[in-house]
Motif scaffolding. Structure first.
Motif, PDB file in Angstrom:
ATOM      1  N   LEU A 155      35.634 -20.017  36.531  1.00  0.00           N
ATOM      2  CA  LEU A 155      35.878 -21.240  37.297  1.00  0.00           C
ATOM      3  C   LEU A 155      34.419 -21.689  37.721  1.00  0.00           C
ATOM      4  CD1 LEU A 155      38.979 -20.203  39.034  1.00  0.00           C
ATOM      5  CD2 LEU A 155      39.053 -22.305  37.572  1.00  0.00           C
ATOM      6  N   LEU A 156      33.503 -20.689  38.260  1.00  0.00           N
ATOM      7  CA  LEU A 156      32.354 -20.902  38.830  1.00  0.00           C
ATOM      8  C   LEU A 156      31.412 -21.691  37.760  1.00  0.00           C
ATOM      9  CD1 LEU A 156      31.723 -18.208  41.282  1.00  0.00           C
ATOM     10  CD2 LEU A 156      32.454 -20.550  41.776  1.00  0.00           C
ATOM     11  N   SER A 157      31.588 -21.440  36.441  1.00  0.00           N
ATOM     12  CA  SER A 157      30.727 -21.726  35.156  1.00  0.00           C
ATOM     13  C   SER A 157      31.194 -23.218  35.018  1.00  0.00           C
ATOM     14  CB  SER A 157      30.793 -20.845  34.134  1.00  0.00           C
ATOM     15  OG  SER A 157      32.389 -21.044  33.602  1.00  0.00           O
ATOM     16  N   LEU A 158      32.414 -23.644  35.402  1.00  0.00           N
ATOM     17  CA  LEU A 158      32.958 -24.788  35.152  1.00  0.00           C
ATOM     18  C   LEU A 158      32.589 -25.868  36.288  1.00  0.00           C
ATOM     19  CD1 LEU A 158      36.581 -24.264  33.645  1.00  0.00           C
ATOM     20  CD2 LEU A 158      34.542 -25.252  32.370  1.00  0.00           C
ATOM     21  N   GLY A 159      31.892 -25.040  37.265  1.00  0.00           N
ATOM     22  CA  GLY A 159      31.576 -26.014  38.800  1.00  0.00           C
ATOM     23  C   GLY A 159      32.774 -26.241  39.562  1.00  0.00           C
ATOM     24  N   LYS A 160      33.747 -25.283  39.352  1.00  0.00           N
ATOM     25  CA  LYS A 160      35.026 -25.650  40.242  1.00  0.00           C
ATOM     26  C   LYS A 160      34.679 -24.806  41.414  1.00  0.00           C
ATOM     27  CE  LYS A 160      36.891 -27.912  37.078  1.00  0.00           C
ATOM     28  NZ  LYS A 160      36.674 -29.452  37.039  1.00  0.00           N
ATOM     29  N   HIS A 161      35.319 -25.389  42.449  1.00  0.00           N
ATOM     30  CA  HIS A 161      35.657 -24.492  43.745  1.00  0.00           C
ATOM     31  C   HIS A 161      36.720 -23.636  43.730  1.00  0.00           C
ATOM     32  CE1 HIS A 161      33.126 -27.804  45.977  1.00  0.00           C
ATOM     33  NE2 HIS A 161      34.180 -28.688  45.185  1.00  0.00           N
ATOM     34  N   THR A 162      36.532 -22.568  44.427  1.00  0.00           N
ATOM     35  CA  THR A 162      37.393 -21.440  44.487  1.00  0.00           C
ATOM     36  C   THR A 162      37.796 -21.007  45.684  1.00  0.00           C
ATOM     37  OG1 THR A 162      36.036 -19.468  43.746  1.00  0.00           O
ATOM     38  CG2 THR A 162      37.138 -20.864  42.176  1.00  0.00           C
ATOM     39  N   TYR A 211      44.053 -29.703  43.209  1.00  0.00           N
ATOM     40  CA  TYR A 211      44.045 -28.337  42.963  1.00  0.00           C
ATOM     41  C   TYR A 211      44.831 -27.520  41.896  1.00  0.00           C
ATOM     42  CZ  TYR A 211      42.202 -28.106  47.698  1.00  0.00           C
ATOM     43  OH  TYR A 211      41.250 -28.243  48.971  1.00  0.00           O
ATOM     44  N   ILE A 212      44.486 -26.549  41.452  1.00  0.00           N
ATOM     45  CA  ILE A 212      45.555 -25.651  40.429  1.00  0.00           C
ATOM     46  C   ILE A 212      45.606 -24.397  41.590  1.00  0.00           C
ATOM     47  CG2 ILE A 212      45.030 -26.974  38.420  1.00  0.00           C
ATOM     48  CD1 ILE A 212      43.285 -24.268  37.731  1.00  0.00           C
ATOM     49  N   ILE A 213      46.697 -23.809  40.952  1.00  0.00           N
ATOM     50  CA  ILE A 213      47.158 -22.548  41.710  1.00  0.00           C
ATOM     51  C   ILE A 213      47.099 -21.647  40.519  1.00  0.00           C
ATOM     52  CG2 ILE A 213      48.722 -21.345  42.739  1.00  0.00           C
ATOM     53  CD1 ILE A 213      49.600 -23.681  44.459  1.00  0.00           C
ATOM     54  N   ILE A 214      46.384 -20.442  40.438  1.00  0.00           N
ATOM     55  CA  ILE A 214      46.552 -19.569  39.394  1.00  0.00           C
ATOM     56  C   ILE A 214      47.302 -18.486  40.048  1.00  0.00           C
ATOM     57  CG2 ILE A 214      45.176 -18.118  37.959  1.00  0.00           C
ATOM     58  CD1 ILE A 214      42.786 -20.293  38.104  1.00  0.00           C
ATOM     59  N   GLY A 215      48.545 -17.965  39.364  1.00  0.00           N
ATOM     60  CA  GLY A 215      49.348 -17.042  39.951  1.00  0.00           C
ATOM     61  C   GLY A 215      50.391 -17.598  40.824  1.00  0.00           C
ATOM     62  N   TYR A 216      51.397 -17.672  40.096  1.00  0.00           N
ATOM     63  CA  TYR A 216      52.573 -18.373  40.723  1.00  0.00           C
ATOM     64  C   TYR A 216      53.702 -17.380  40.901  1.00  0.00           C
ATOM     65  CZ  TYR A 216      55.426 -22.420  41.529  1.00  0.00           C
ATOM     66  OH  TYR A 216      56.022 -23.715  42.218  1.00  0.00           O
ATOM     67  N   GLY A 217      53.456 -16.381  41.866  1.00  0.00           N
ATOM     68  CA  GLY A 217      54.535 -15.560  42.432  1.00  0.00           C
ATOM     69  C   GLY A 217      54.588 -15.874  43.703  1.00  0.00           C
ATOM     70  N   GLN A 237      40.685 -32.096  34.881  1.00  0.00           N
ATOM     71  CA  GLN A 237      42.034 -32.448  35.513  1.00  0.00           C
ATOM     72  C   GLN A 237      42.167 -32.026  36.971  1.00  0.00           C
ATOM     73  OE1 GLN A 237      44.672 -34.716  34.085  1.00  0.00           O
ATOM     74  NE2 GLN A 237      43.026 -34.920  32.621  1.00  0.00           N
ATOM     75  N   TYR A 238      41.294 -31.020  37.317  1.00  0.00           N
ATOM     76  CA  TYR A 238      41.414 -30.281  38.654  1.00  0.00           C
ATOM     77  C   TYR A 238      40.005 -30.485  39.206  1.00  0.00           C
ATOM     78  CZ  TYR A 238      40.367 -26.077  36.157  1.00  0.00           C
ATOM     79  OH  TYR A 238      39.743 -24.935  35.466  1.00  0.00           O
ATOM     80  N   ASP A 239      39.780 -30.276  40.527  1.00  0.00           N
ATOM     81  CA  ASP A 239      38.435 -29.938  41.232  1.00  0.00           C
ATOM     82  C   ASP A 239      38.441 -28.440  41.856  1.00  0.00           C
ATOM     83  OD1 ASP A 239      37.925 -33.023  41.160  1.00  0.00           O
ATOM     84  OD2 ASP A 239      39.627 -33.152  42.535  1.00  0.00           O
ATOM     85  N   ALA A 240      39.439 -28.015  41.781  1.00  0.00           N
ATOM     86  CA  ALA A 240      39.366 -26.353  42.795  1.00  0.00           C
ATOM     87  C   ALA A 240      40.509 -25.731  42.173  1.00  0.00           C
ATOM     88  CB  ALA A 240      39.335 -26.609  44.236  1.00  0.00           C
ATOM     89  N   ALA A 241      40.283 -24.355  42.406  1.00  0.00           N
ATOM     90  CA  ALA A 241      41.470 -23.532  41.991  1.00  0.00           C
ATOM     91  C   ALA A 241      41.634 -22.204  43.204  1.00  0.00           C
ATOM     92  CB  ALA A 241      41.307 -22.669  40.697  1.00  0.00           C
ATOM     93  N   VAL A 242      43.063 -22.231  43.542  1.00  0.00           N
ATOM     94  CA  VAL A 242      43.455 -21.331  44.542  1.00  0.00           C
ATOM     95  C   VAL A 242      43.890 -20.104  43.650  1.00  0.00           C
ATOM     96  CG1 VAL A 242      44.955 -20.740  46.435  1.00  0.00           C
ATOM     97  CG2 VAL A 242      44.154 -22.972  46.184  1.00  0.00           C
ATOM     98  N   LEU A 243      43.396 -18.933  43.957  1.00  0.00           N
ATOM     99  CA  LEU A 243      43.649 -17.770  43.228  1.00  0.00           C
ATOM    100  C   LEU A 243      44.549 -16.951  44.061  1.00  0.00           C
ATOM    101  CD1 LEU A 243      40.257 -16.646  41.976  1.00  0.00           C
ATOM    102  CD2 LEU A 243      41.788 -17.865  40.643  1.00  0.00           C
TER     103      LEU A 243
END
Length: 73
Positions: free
Chosen positions: A66-73, A3-9, A46-52
């Motif tokens: 992200l969806l255009s890259l085929g990633k789970h969100t 996973y990647i996390i987008i938004g690190y507040g 480098q990642y399979d999914a993103a947490v927004l």
């Protein structure tokens, strides 16, 4: 799953604790503690999914990217 996390507040940091070693990177343009400033700086293989954890006004664009890259969100 990696996973990647987008938004690190506050919320992104809480999600980072939960994902632990499954979180491979964090992204935030305004937080110097994040690993990257832009999602484009992370190679898609480098990642399979993103947490927004971002404001509503930027979610749609990120979801589309992200969806255009085929990633789970």
């Amino acid at each position: 799953m990696r996973y990647i996390i987008i938004g690190y507040g506050n919320i992104g940091k809480k999600r980072h604790q939960i994902l632990a070693e499954n979180c491979v990177a964090t992204v935030d343009p305004n937080n110097a503690e994040a690993d990257f400033r832009k999602i484009d700086d992370i190679p898609p293989d480098q990642y399979d999914a993103a947490v927004l954890s971002v404001p509503e006004n930027v979610k749609i664009d990120l979801l589309s990217q992200l969806l255009s890259l085929g990633k789970h969100t």
